[in-house]
Design a protein around this motif. Structure first.
Motif, PDB file in Angstrom:
ATOM      1  N   VAL A 193       0.835  -1.207   0.000  1.00  0.00           N
ATOM      2  CA  VAL A 193       0.000   0.000   0.000  1.00  0.00           C
ATOM      3  C   VAL A 193       0.867   1.253   0.000  1.00  0.00           C
ATOM      4  CG1 VAL A 193      -1.680   1.332   1.323  1.00  0.00           C
ATOM      5  CG2 VAL A 193      -1.978  -1.135   1.079  1.00  0.00           C
ATOM      6  N   HIS A 194       1.929   1.251   0.796  1.00  0.00           N
ATOM      7  CA  HIS A 194       2.833   2.398   0.816  1.00  0.00           C
ATOM      8  C   HIS A 194       3.559   2.561  -0.516  1.00  0.00           C
ATOM      9  CE1 HIS A 194       2.120   2.475   5.127  1.00  0.00           C
ATOM     10  NE2 HIS A 194       2.832   3.598   5.208  1.00  0.00           N
ATOM     11  N   GLU A 195       3.973   1.460  -1.118  1.00  0.00           N
ATOM     12  CA  GLU A 195       4.684   1.546  -2.386  1.00  0.00           C
ATOM     13  C   GLU A 195       3.755   2.013  -3.513  1.00  0.00           C
ATOM     14  OE1 GLU A 195       8.215   0.962  -4.909  1.00  0.00           O
ATOM     15  OE2 GLU A 195       7.658   1.705  -2.916  1.00  0.00           O
ATOM     16  N   ILE A 196       2.479   1.662  -3.428  1.00  0.00           N
ATOM     17  CA  ILE A 196       1.501   2.173  -4.396  1.00  0.00           C
ATOM     18  C   ILE A 196       1.448   3.700  -4.314  1.00  0.00           C
ATOM     19  CG2 ILE A 196      -0.974   2.319  -4.920  1.00  0.00           C
ATOM     20  CD1 ILE A 196      -1.156  -0.640  -3.995  1.00  0.00           C
ATOM     21  N   GLN A 197       1.453   4.220  -3.093  1.00  0.00           N
ATOM     22  CA  GLN A 197       1.419   5.679  -2.930  1.00  0.00           C
ATOM     23  C   GLN A 197       2.706   6.329  -3.429  1.00  0.00           C
ATOM     24  OE1 GLN A 197      -0.479   6.950   1.020  1.00  0.00           O
ATOM     25  NE2 GLN A 197      -0.086   4.775   1.335  1.00  0.00           N
ATOM     26  N   TRP A 251      15.868   5.838  -1.771  1.00  0.00           N
ATOM     27  CA  TRP A 251      15.188   4.619  -2.196  1.00  0.00           C
ATOM     28  C   TRP A 251      16.158   3.757  -2.998  1.00  0.00           C
ATOM     29  CZ3 TRP A 251      10.681   4.673   0.269  1.00  0.00           C
ATOM     30  CH2 TRP A 251      10.106   5.903   0.565  1.00  0.00           C
ATOM     31  N   GLU A 252      16.175   2.475  -2.681  1.00  0.00           N
ATOM     32  CA  GLU A 252      17.140   1.560  -3.303  1.00  0.00           C
ATOM     33  C   GLU A 252      16.916   1.449  -4.811  1.00  0.00           C
ATOM     34  OE1 GLU A 252      18.588  -3.126  -2.932  1.00  0.00           O
ATOM     35  OE2 GLU A 252      17.095  -2.305  -1.547  1.00  0.00           O
ATOM     36  N   THR A 253      15.662   1.296  -5.225  1.00  0.00           N
ATOM     37  CA  THR A 253      15.330   1.199  -6.659  1.00  0.00           C
ATOM     38  C   THR A 253      14.172   2.161  -6.932  1.00  0.00           C
ATOM     39  OG1 THR A 253      13.816  -0.657  -6.208  1.00  0.00           O
ATOM     40  CG2 THR A 253      16.081  -1.199  -6.836  1.00  0.00           C
ATOM     41  N   PRO A 254      14.435   3.451  -6.983  1.00  0.00           N
ATOM     42  CA  PRO A 254      13.345   4.442  -7.037  1.00  0.00           C
ATOM     43  C   PRO A 254      12.428   4.312  -8.233  1.00  0.00           C
ATOM     44  CG  PRO A 254      15.478   5.464  -7.488  1.00  0.00           C
ATOM     45  CD  PRO A 254      15.756   4.097  -6.990  1.00  0.00           C
ATOM     46  N   TYR A 255      12.937   3.818  -9.364  1.00  0.00           N
ATOM     47  CA  TYR A 255      12.117   3.763 -10.569  1.00  0.00           C
ATOM     48  C   TYR A 255      11.538   2.376 -10.818  1.00  0.00           C
ATOM     49  CZ  TYR A 255      14.131   8.338 -11.189  1.00  0.00           C
ATOM     50  OH  TYR A 255      14.502   9.650 -10.988  1.00  0.00           O
ATOM     51  N   PHE A 258       8.740  -0.595  -9.062  1.00  0.00           N
ATOM     52  CA  PHE A 258       7.719  -0.853  -8.041  1.00  0.00           C
ATOM     53  C   PHE A 258       8.257  -1.936  -7.121  1.00  0.00           C
ATOM     54  CE2 PHE A 258       3.933  -2.858  -6.278  1.00  0.00           C
ATOM     55  CZ  PHE A 258       3.211  -1.753  -5.869  1.00  0.00           C
ATOM     56  N   ASN A 259       8.623  -1.559  -5.915  1.00  0.00           N
ATOM     57  CA  ASN A 259       9.355  -2.463  -5.027  1.00  0.00           C
ATOM     58  C   ASN A 259       8.869  -2.317  -3.588  1.00  0.00           C
ATOM     59  OD1 ASN A 259      11.195  -3.976  -3.594  1.00  0.00           O
ATOM     60  ND2 ASN A 259      12.944  -2.644  -4.022  1.00  0.00           N
ATOM     61  N   PRO A 260       7.951  -3.187  -3.120  1.00  0.00           N
ATOM     62  CA  PRO A 260       7.483  -3.126  -1.728  1.00  0.00           C
ATOM     63  C   PRO A 260       8.616  -3.273  -0.715  1.00  0.00           C
ATOM     64  CG  PRO A 260       6.068  -4.557  -3.028  1.00  0.00           C
ATOM     65  CD  PRO A 260       7.266  -4.253  -3.878  1.00  0.00           C
ATOM     66  N   GLY A 261       9.757  -3.839  -1.148  1.00  0.00           N
ATOM     67  CA  GLY A 261      10.901  -3.983  -0.258  1.00  0.00           C
ATOM     68  C   GLY A 261      11.430  -2.669   0.264  1.00  0.00           C
ATOM     69  N   HIS A 262      11.055  -1.568  -0.359  1.00  0.00           N
ATOM     70  CA  HIS A 262      11.449  -0.252   0.162  1.00  0.00           C
ATOM     71  C   HIS A 262      10.957  -0.046   1.591  1.00  0.00           C
ATOM     72  CE1 HIS A 262      11.762   1.310  -4.220  1.00  0.00           C
ATOM     73  NE2 HIS A 262      12.976   1.127  -3.729  1.00  0.00           N
ATOM     74  N   PHE A 263       9.873  -0.753   1.968  1.00  0.00           N
ATOM     75  CA  PHE A 263       9.269  -0.560   3.288  1.00  0.00           C
ATOM     76  C   PHE A 263       9.391  -1.802   4.166  1.00  0.00           C
ATOM     77  CE2 PHE A 263       7.249   2.385   0.360  1.00  0.00           C
ATOM     78  CZ  PHE A 263       7.273   3.573   1.081  1.00  0.00           C
ATOM     79  N   LEU A 264      10.351  -2.684   3.857  1.00  0.00           N
ATOM     80  CA  LEU A 264      10.545  -3.902   4.646  1.00  0.00           C
ATOM     81  C   LEU A 264      12.008  -4.036   5.020  1.00  0.00           C
ATOM     82  CD1 LEU A 264       8.423  -6.318   2.407  1.00  0.00           C
ATOM     83  CD2 LEU A 264       7.753  -5.431   4.662  1.00  0.00           C
ATOM     84  N   ASP A 265      12.264  -4.547   6.225  1.00  0.00           N
ATOM     85  CA  ASP A 265      13.642  -4.818   6.612  1.00  0.00           C
ATOM     86  C   ASP A 265      14.026  -6.233   6.205  1.00  0.00           C
ATOM     87  OD1 ASP A 265      12.550  -6.564   8.494  1.00  0.00           O
ATOM     88  OD2 ASP A 265      12.967  -5.267  10.211  1.00  0.00           O
ATOM     89  N   ALA A 266      15.208  -6.659   6.579  1.00  0.00           N
ATOM     90  CA  ALA A 266      15.717  -7.965   6.151  1.00  0.00           C
ATOM     91  C   ALA A 266      14.869  -9.116   6.682  1.00  0.00           C
ATOM     92  CB  ALA A 266      17.170  -8.126   6.611  1.00  0.00           C
TER      93      ALA A 266
END
Length: 503
Positions: free
Chosen positions: A364-368, A413-417, A419-427
């Motif tokens: 949901v956050h990555e969609i935004q 952001w690791e991969t700004p361009y 769509f990567n939900p991992g932007h909001f997840l830790d290991a």
């Protein structure tokens, strides 16, 4: 012969005078005024006379132009709209400094000639000064009193999601455009808060209100509006300007009639909506203070602001979300798996479930972030003479804190361009907050309905994914789905059809 010679000499003299006058004009045009010497603006592209830097502006996607210019001129630069200097602020660190660290200096709303024509500094979104402060305080307090961000409004959202699911299911897995139904469902939440009731999805008045809002949002970013802001006297000749005025006036006329109806039925001991509370406060203020901000125009414009803002950005984000789920089916499957594990199929999602659903929350956050619904932000301006990053800006300088540059900042952001939900997840797969997540802007002008929008997005999205699997119509592959947007004030996905298969 002497007469001819004299004539030639006179012509040469006229030519010299004209050339000198032209050079003098250009020198004066580009020479900083004595007032300007007091200030120091950041660098930027050299402006042309009269049009400024409009010649290099991508009118349909202006944020793209601004992002490219930031690579050349840095995080803060000057862009000329006609003869007026705009300061563009890009990247998380610079935008944070302006909107949060120096919130007071950069907290005033920028007013273009078009905005002044349409709203005259009234209401919430484009209000200024004490009127805006009063409307914002009252709106925040009143919406919270009627349940914004609390379980009372959550119950309403859950009820509305069930109605939306039933409408989707009526299509029996066949392709359809979800736009109108999603708009209606989301809009009904703010309508409940503002008016105390909801509309049926096929209500013609409701559909017309939405249509006019959507049209205004697209037209307000049109080339004709740019021309109007440069040359306001051309207003009556510009069809888009007249169409926006017509749409706004028709919606406000409807909202005004609703206000009068509520006023006639007002019971101070039984206030059921934001509008009732406004009318009660208006009556109280008028009895002891004739110079109240709770006037008729502020009431109608504020209600129109709430209706538009409470519908458009959230519904647009949900439409991006369903498009992304079709585009990236492997991500959709992970969301389905988490919903099945945490909620199952027998009960509707609740906002409390979010804590146990880190992957869905991240999606949901990555969609935004990736949907980037308000890429250019709304215009700000300096409230007073302001020093910012070594530059000294005069009071009233228009400022563009570019949200797209924050949501796609390569340093954040690791991969700004992608769509990567991992932007909001830790290991370990736990949800992590990101400071650069600013889809609602920040500071004094941050979105009033942020808490409501967050709840709506999670509950609507999760309920839709609990009931359905979304895929493109037959003959269209997921990887072929386009993600380009329509031009407008907000970043709208192009119309698409989807199939909703019951899980």
């Amino acid at each position: 012969m002497s007469a001819l010679t004299a004539l030639m000499e006179d012509s040469a003299s006229v030519t010299v005078v004209l050339v000198f006058a032209t050079l003098l004009f250009l020198v004066l045009l580009f020479k900083p005024s004595s007032k300007g010497n007091k200030y120091k603006f950041p660098p930027g592209p050299r402006p042309w006379p009269i049009i400024g830097n409009i010649n290099i502006l991508n009118v349909q996607q202006p944020h793209d132009t601004m992002c490219k210019l930031s690579e050349q001129y840095g995080d803060v630069f000057t862009f000329h709209m006609g003869t007026r200097k705009y300061v563009v602020i890009t990247g998380y660190e610079a935008v944070k400094q302006a909107l949060i660290t120096q919130a007071e200096e950069f907290g005033e709303r920028g007013i273009t000639p078009a905005i002044h024509l349409f709203v005259k500094s009234k209401g919430l979104v484009f209000g200024v000064g004490e009127s805006w402060k009063t409307m914002r305080r009252f709106t925040l307090t009143t919406l919270r009193d009627f349940g914004m961000g609390r379980s009372t409004i959550e119950d309403r959202i859950v009820e509305e999601t069930q109605r939306l699911l039933d409408v989707f299911q009526q299509h029996q897995g066949k392709p359809f455009d979800p736009t109108v139904n999603i708009n209606s469902a989301v809009s009904n939440i703010i309508c409940h808060l503002v008016f105390g009731h909801r509309f049926e999805y096929d209500d013609p008045v409701f559909l017309q209100l939405q249509r006019r809002v959507n049209e205004v949002i697209q037209l307000i970013a049109s080339p004709e509006l740019l021309v109007y802001n440069l040359f306001p006297k051309l207003g009556a000749m510009l069809a888009d300007v007249n169409k926006i005025k017509e749409n706004l006036e028709k919606n406000r006329s409807y909202f005004g009639s609703v206000c009068h109806q509520h006023k006639a039925e007002l019971n101070n001991n039984d206030l059921r909506s934001f509008l009732d509370s406004f009318l009660a406060r208006q009556k109280e203020e008028e009895s002891r203070n004739t110079n109240t901000y709770f006037d008729e125009e502020n009431m109608v414009v504020t209600i129109a602001n709430l209706f538009a803002a409470g519908t458009e950005t959230t519904s647009t984000t949900l439409r991006w979300g369903l498009l992304f789920m079709m585009k990236y089916p492997h991500i959709q499957e992970k969301v389905h798996a988490e919903i099945e594990r945490v909620i199952g199929k027998d009960r509707p999602p609740r906002y409390e479930d979010r804590k146990s659903m880190p992957y869905t929350d991240a999606v949901v956050h990555e969609i935004q972030r990736f949907g980037n619904v308000l890429p250019s932000n709304l215009l700000h301006q300096t409230k007073e003479d302001t020093t910012f990053r070594g530059y000294h800006l005069p009071k009233g300088t228009p400022v563009i804190p570019l949200l797209t540059s924050v949501l796609f900042d390569k340093t954040q952001w690791e991969t700004p361009y992608e769509f990567n939900p991992g932007h909001f997840l830790d290991a370990e797969g736990r949800f992590v907050k990101k400071d650069a997540f600013l889809p609602f802007s920040a500071g004094r002008r941050a979105c009033v309905g942020e808490t409501l929008a967050k709840m709506e997005l999670f509950l609507f999205f999760t309920a839709l994914l609990q009931r359905f699997r979304f895929h493109p119509p037959q003959g269209i592959r997921s990887e072929d789905l386009g993600l380009s947007s329509l031009p407008g004030l907000t970043n709208l996905p192009r119309p698409y059809e989807l199939c909703a298969a019951v899980c």
